[in-house]
Design a protein around this motif. Sequence first.
Motif, PDB file in Angstrom:
ATOM      1  N   GLN A  29      22.057  -6.658   8.738  1.00  0.00           N
ATOM      2  CA  GLN A  29      21.910  -6.934  10.164  1.00  0.00           C
ATOM      3  C   GLN A  29      21.150  -8.228  10.427  1.00  0.00           C
ATOM      4  N   THR A  30      20.717  -8.887   9.370  1.00  0.00           N
ATOM      5  CA  THR A  30      19.924 -10.106   9.528  1.00  0.00           C
ATOM      6  C   THR A  30      20.515 -11.219   8.676  1.00  0.00           C
ATOM      7  N   SER A  59      13.954  -4.521  10.165  1.00  0.00           N
ATOM      8  CA  SER A  59      14.528  -5.836  10.410  1.00  0.00           C
ATOM      9  C   SER A  59      13.454  -6.917  10.316  1.00  0.00           C
ATOM     10  N   ASP A  88      20.743  -1.861   4.681  1.00  0.00           N
ATOM     11  CA  ASP A  88      21.186  -1.799   6.076  1.00  0.00           C
ATOM     12  C   ASP A  88      20.496  -2.874   6.908  1.00  0.00           C
ATOM     13  N   ALA A  89      19.191  -3.068   6.669  1.00  0.00           N
ATOM     14  CA  ALA A  89      18.454  -4.093   7.416  1.00  0.00           C
ATOM     15  C   ALA A  89      18.926  -5.493   7.048  1.00  0.00           C
TER      16      ALA A  89
END
Length: 281
Positions: free
Chosen positions: A74-75, A43, A70-71
């Motif tokens: 999430q950001t 992240s 995926d990271a």
Amino acid sequence: MGHSVGEVLHQNGLRVITCLEGRSQRTRELSEKAGIKDVESFSNFVNEADLILSIMVPAHASQAAQTICDALLQTDTTLAYADCNAIAPQTVRKIGEKIDAAGATFIDASIIGPPPRTPGRTRFYVSGINLDPFITLNNYGLDVRPLGEEVGLASAIKMCYASLTKGLTALCTELLTAAEKLGVSDALSTEFKLSQSALYERMENGLPSMPPKARRWIGEMEEISATFEYVGLTPHILAGAADIYRLVSDTHLADLSPEERDKFPSLTELVGVLAKQTDNN
């Protein structure tokens, strides 16, 4: 290769970061020596990076891209992601679709040449819609060459090029091992010195350093095999090259690190080890 690229960029004034979560101690030491800063999580990595260069074993390229996706999901950040791995055009297109869906800019890239420690010896080919983030690296020690807007072009040139270089290495390894088992090794070497002196010199200088790289070259040969099959050509030549690298990978020589050059075998010693290994298979 990855730490060498990062070191060049760092030496030319860029801040270079990575996320070493789950990576080996050797990788950590190489990154630290290259001046590459480790961040604590993926992240943080995607939040701090403007351009990610994925440079790793071909077999891990898709999973690495998924980790970044995926990271990103999430950001709230944007960046460019360049896959620089030796993978088939059809593989890189699938990775590109994932990266695009995660909201990042995807760049297809490939590296031809040795680690870029010496200017003029290594080229970075790129293709895609927006290449500006990567082309900027021409100002920071890399030789970047655009091929066009189509994702897959950069990977395609790598597949074709490596089929010659690493494919030839596999062929030379196989034929010398066969000669050893057939009892004509000395006679063949003498003939090569008479009629193929440049090629034999390449064998003597290049093959002994190959075993530490053999395991990661298996996946690269499989990607080339898949590339050739995709365009209607036989996949079997480079699939055979992958088999040769599997043979090498089963020996103790494959456990050496690239830094242990003082432990590399001579060409004669390498061929002898491989000839014995075939008896165990």
